[in-house]
Write a protein that holds these residues in place. Structure first.
Motif, short mmCIF file in Angstrom:
data_model
loop_
_atom_site.label_atom_id
_atom_site.label_comp_id
_atom_site.label_asym_id
_atom_site.label_seq_id
_atom_site.Cartn_x
_atom_site.Cartn_y
_atom_site.Cartn_z
N ALA A 268 0.84 -1.12 0.05
CA ALA A 268 -0.14 -0.21 -0.06
C ALA A 268 0.75 1.32 -0.01
CB ALA A 268 -1.11 0.18 1.20
N ARG A 269 2.06 1.13 0.83
CA ARG A 269 2.85 2.43 0.94
C ARG A 269 3.48 2.46 -0.24
NH1 ARG A 269 8.18 2.99 4.34
NH2 ARG A 269 9.02 5.16 3.50
N TYR A 270 3.90 1.53 -1.19
CA TYR A 270 4.95 1.41 -2.41
C TYR A 270 4.05 2.15 -3.55
CZ TYR A 270 8.15 -0.47 -5.77
OH TYR A 270 8.74 -0.72 -6.96
N ASP A 271 2.78 1.43 -3.51
CA ASP A 271 1.85 1.90 -4.65
C ASP A 271 1.27 3.56 -4.21
OD1 ASP A 271 1.69 -0.13 -6.25
OD2 ASP A 271 -0.02 -1.18 -5.09
N GLY A 272 1.21 3.76 -3.07
CA GLY A 272 0.97 5.18 -2.63
C GLY A 272 1.91 6.18 -2.99
N ALA A 273 3.65 5.64 -2.85
CA ALA A 273 4.49 6.60 -3.43
C ALA A 273 4.44 6.81 -4.86
CB ALA A 273 5.67 5.92 -2.77
N ILE A 274 3.94 5.71 -5.63
CA ILE A 274 4.03 5.75 -7.11
C ILE A 274 2.99 6.70 -7.36
CG2 ILE A 274 3.53 4.66 -9.20
CD1 ILE A 274 4.76 2.20 -7.79
N THR A 275 1.96 6.80 -6.81
CA THR A 275 0.75 7.73 -7.16
C THR A 275 1.06 8.98 -6.90
OG1 THR A 275 -1.08 5.77 -6.63
CG2 THR A 275 -1.84 7.96 -6.61
N ASN A 276 1.57 9.19 -5.73
CA ASN A 276 2.14 10.51 -5.27
C ASN A 276 2.90 11.16 -6.20
OD1 ASN A 276 0.66 10.40 -2.69
ND2 ASN A 276 2.38 10.05 -1.74
N TYR A 277 3.62 10.42 -6.73
CA TYR A 277 4.88 10.79 -7.87
C TYR A 277 4.23 11.39 -9.03
CZ TYR A 277 8.67 10.86 -11.12
OH TYR A 277 9.49 11.00 -12.27
N LEU A 278 3.45 10.13 -9.67
CA LEU A 278 3.02 10.32 -10.91
C LEU A 278 1.84 11.62 -10.88
CD1 LEU A 278 2.50 6.75 -12.06
CD2 LEU A 278 4.14 8.32 -12.93
N THR A 279 0.95 11.75 -10.08
CA THR A 279 0.13 12.64 -10.12
C THR A 279 0.50 14.15 -9.56
OG1 THR A 279 -0.72 12.45 -7.81
CG2 THR A 279 -1.84 10.98 -9.53
N SER A 280 1.81 14.50 -9.36
CA SER A 280 2.23 15.35 -9.07
C SER A 280 3.25 15.91 -10.29
CB SER A 280 3.35 15.56 -8.04
OG SER A 280 4.48 14.66 -8.23
N LEU A 281 2.99 15.37 -11.40
CA LEU A 281 3.85 15.64 -12.80
C LEU A 281 2.81 16.36 -13.42
CD1 LEU A 281 5.57 12.25 -13.50
CD2 LEU A 281 6.36 14.11 -12.29
N GLY A 282 3.59 17.26 -14.26
CA GLY A 282 3.07 18.04 -15.21
C GLY A 282 2.84 17.21 -16.82
N GLU A 283 2.41 18.19 -17.63
CA GLU A 283 2.18 17.31 -18.98
C GLU A 283 3.58 16.75 -19.59
OE1 GLU A 283 -0.02 19.78 -21.73
OE2 GLU A 283 -1.89 19.46 -20.51
N ASP A 284 4.62 17.63 -19.18
CA ASP A 284 6.12 17.28 -19.70
C ASP A 284 6.57 16.15 -18.77
OD1 ASP A 284 6.38 18.57 -17.43
OD2 ASP A 284 7.95 20.22 -18.17
N ASN A 285 5.97 15.48 -17.97
CA ASN A 285 6.39 14.41 -17.23
C ASN A 285 7.65 14.86 -16.14
OD1 ASN A 285 4.59 12.66 -18.20
ND2 ASN A 285 6.07 11.84 -19.61
N LYS A 286 7.39 16.16 -15.73
CA LYS A 286 8.29 16.79 -14.60
C LYS A 286 7.72 17.21 -13.51
CE LYS A 286 12.03 18.25 -17.94
NZ LYS A 286 12.71 19.21 -18.43
N PRO A 287 8.25 17.12 -12.39
CA PRO A 287 7.44 17.93 -11.13
C PRO A 287 6.69 19.07 -11.62
CG PRO A 287 9.61 16.70 -10.51
CD PRO A 287 9.73 16.74 -11.99
N ALA A 288 5.51 19.19 -11.18
CA ALA A 288 4.76 20.53 -11.50
C ALA A 288 4.27 20.95 -10.13
CB ALA A 288 3.64 20.03 -12.30
N THR A 289 3.98 20.20 -9.15
CA THR A 289 3.39 20.69 -7.98
C THR A 289 3.95 19.93 -6.72
OG1 THR A 289 1.22 21.20 -6.74
CG2 THR A 289 1.56 19.15 -8.25
N ARG A 290 4.22 20.48 -5.62
CA ARG A 290 4.25 19.96 -4.37
C ARG A 290 3.20 19.08 -3.77
NH1 ARG A 290 8.11 23.44 -0.24
NH2 ARG A 290 8.15 21.11 0.59
N PHE A 291 1.83 19.30 -4.52
CA PHE A 291 0.58 18.80 -3.92
C PHE A 291 0.03 17.68 -5.02
CE2 PHE A 291 1.19 22.97 -1.93
CZ PHE A 291 1.19 22.48 -0.54
N PRO A 292 0.08 16.45 -5.00
CA PRO A 292 -0.45 15.72 -5.79
C PRO A 292 -1.73 15.78 -5.87
CG PRO A 292 0.54 14.16 -3.97
CD PRO A 292 0.89 15.92 -3.85
N GLN A 293 -2.20 15.33 -7.14
CA GLN A 293 -3.53 15.25 -7.20
C GLN A 293 -4.42 14.23 -6.36
OE1 GLN A 293 -5.85 16.94 -9.34
NE2 GLN A 293 -4.01 18.39 -9.48
N VAL A 294 -3.66 12.95 -5.89
CA VAL A 294 -4.04 12.11 -4.92
C VAL A 294 -2.83 11.92 -4.12
CG1 VAL A 294 -4.66 9.69 -4.64
CG2 VAL A 294 -5.52 10.88 -6.78
#
Length: 518
Positions: free
Chosen positions: A180-206
């Motif tokens: 659960a933690r592992y998948d949570g970390a992946i979700t946090n990372y991916l949903t914080s990226l912009g359209e260029d796949n670079k970090p876009a926000t400190r606050f992930p969508q999930v």
């Protein structure tokens, strides 16, 4: 039939010794890639998964354990004749122990130079599949994801012939928390990226977070509320949750909440400091040449309110300091260390809680506050205006001593509930006004507190956590005896307040930053 273990680990801590123990206990080992090569190099008899399945690793290692001979061997119920018959028909041996830890995704994305491609390649597929399968079938299979559990496993097998059902269930729970933690970390990372796949926000969508329960508490803020204390999986150095309790009765919900404020405030000072917290607000704070001097000054601010408070130091508590503290009633004393003599003296107070937190400057990445059906998330308030950034806005310029007083008051004010007014001089608080709906009332309460403690405000510095909307608050401060004021500025009536300060003949500086604390 020989017991069979499948071993495939990214973290290879202790794996060679563990594997040798398993072989000595009669296990046949299956392994993959780097783990298999390491074991072979160390003289451990092991069979490659590819040889066992008859199917080679492919797609650059993306597919190696995703095979029926592996997953049927893990998932087959030993108490189900149909399952066991199916294994026999297909020449599949049961797998009794799965030892797997996952690709280091969190460590990878923590690197400043991590690319999107590197992050994606460190998303483990086979590992989570195997450990989830083993955890589901924990009635028959033991699964280990943490090297800290190796010795426990060996001990049970050696003494009882198998991993006990109780341990298998405990390990299964650990697996599901882990994935659960592992998948949570992946979700946090991916949903914080912009359209260029670079970090876009400190606050992930999930937002996913995981905490582990430390203890149930007798009750929450009040006796009719239930409560528990949780900490992060890995507590960064210096944060309260990494405490060690040296002495005293069990901590309460309110103890932990207030101690967190006291500890964070104390460690925000560079000089030896003492902070005394009562009901989430500092009733005294000071710096000195040593911990004892800082305590004397902090306690003098409001000795009445300090009764039953939380006392925090950013230096070792020595015997002199402990002697002073022991004369008063306190709930908690927290420090980075205690001398043996100080510890021995304070331990004579049966219920006094002594907490040790190793030094460190880590901060929480987020502050969080629960609201109905939601969560408010913000970065912590760690900013503090440097002396060089102060803007003098009055005709009278502050002296170097006044600047020092204002900077001290400003540091304290950051930790006081809004609306906040703090009077200070010579490295100690003289009066604290907290949590009032009117800034004028906060100023008056702070003055009243100083009077009750017999402290003069003549020549003091005053800090306000937010701007003065009118001159009335400033007038109260001047009437009390303050000769300099530090505040954020930013009111539409700043000019009126500055004019009032000039009229009263005081110095005033703006910081350009506000420190509301709710």
């Amino acid at each position: 039939m020989k017991k069979q273990a499948l071993i495939s680990v990214s973290d290879k801590t202790g794996i060679v010794e563990f594997s040798k123990e398993l072989v000595s206990l009669g296990f046949h080992l299956l392994s993959t890639g780097g783990t298999a090569r390491l074991l072979e190099k160390e003289g451990v008899e092991v069979e490659e998964v590819a040889d066992y399945t008859g199917f080679p690793e492919m797609l650059d290692g993306r597919v190696k354990t995703l095979h029926p001979k592996i997953h049927a061997g893990i998932l087959a119920r030993r108490d189900c004749p149909e399952h066991m018959k199916a294994l026999q028909e297909h020449g599949i041996d049961p797998i009794d122990l799965v030892v797997v830890n996952l690709y280091p995704f969190e460590q990878t994305i923590a690197r400043p130079d991590c690319t999107f491609a590197q992050a994606i390649e460190n998303i483990d597929i086979g590992g989570p599949t195997m450990i989830r399968a083993a955890a589901k079938n924990h009635a028959s299979v033991a699964v280990v994801v943490d090297p800290a559990d190796y010795s426990r496993i060996i001990e049970e097998i050696r003494n009882k012939g198998e991993v006990t059902a109780k341990t298998r269930l405990a390990l299964a729970k650990k697996v599901f928390a882990h994935t659960a933690r592992y998948d949570g970390a992946i979700t946090n990372y991916l949903t914080s990226l912009g359209e260029d796949n670079k970090p876009a926000t400190r606050f992930p969508q999930v937002l996913n977070r995981q905490w582990v329960k430390v203890q149930d508490m007798r009750y929450g803020e009040n006796p009719h509320q239930q409560a528990a204390f949780y900490r992060e999986q890995q507590v960064a150095p210096g944060l309260l949750a990494g405490y060690t309790q040296l002495h005293g009765k069990e901590l309460s919900y309110n103890n932990i909440a207030d101690t967190d404020t006291a500890w964070d405030m104390a460690r925000s000072f560079d000089m030896p400091a003492c902070v005394i917290i009562k009901h989430a607000n500092p009733c005294g704070a000071a710096v000195g040449l040593n911990a004892a001097e800082a305590y004397k000054k902090a306690f003098r601010t409001d000795s009445k309110s300090a009764f039953g408070g939380i006392i925090a130091f950013n230096r070792e508590v020595d015997l002199e300091t402990a002697t002073l503290v022991s004369k008063q009633f306190a709930e908690v004393v927290i420090a980075p260390s205690f001398s043996e003599e100080a510890k021995g003296l304070l331990e004579q107070k049966k219920n006094l809680r002594l907490l040790l937190v190793a030094g460190g400057h880590a901060q929480n990445d987020f502050d969080m506050k629960r609201v109905g059906g939601g969560l408010l998330v913000q970065t912590p308030d760690t900013q503090i205006c440097p002396e060089s950034a102060l803007k003098v806005v009055t005709k009278k310029k502050p002296t170097s001593e006044q600047i020092a007083d204002m900077m001290f008051a400003w540091r304290v004010c950051r930790w006081v509930k809004s609306n906040a007014i703090v009077y200070a001089h010579a490295g100690m608080t003289l009066g604290v006004g907290a949590g009032q709906m009117s800034r004028v009332d906060s100023a008056r309460i702070a003055e009243q507190k100083a009077e009750e403690s017999g402290l003069s405000l003549a020549g003091s510095a005053a800090a306000s956590d937010a701007f003065f909307p009118f001159r009335d608050g400033l007038d109260v401060i001047c009437d009390a005896g303050a000769t300099c004021v530090i505040q954020p500025g930013g009111s539409i009536r700043d000019d009126e307040v500055i004019a009032a300060a000039d009229e009263r003949g005081i110095a005033m500086v703006f910081t350009g930053e506000r420190h509301f604390r709710h």
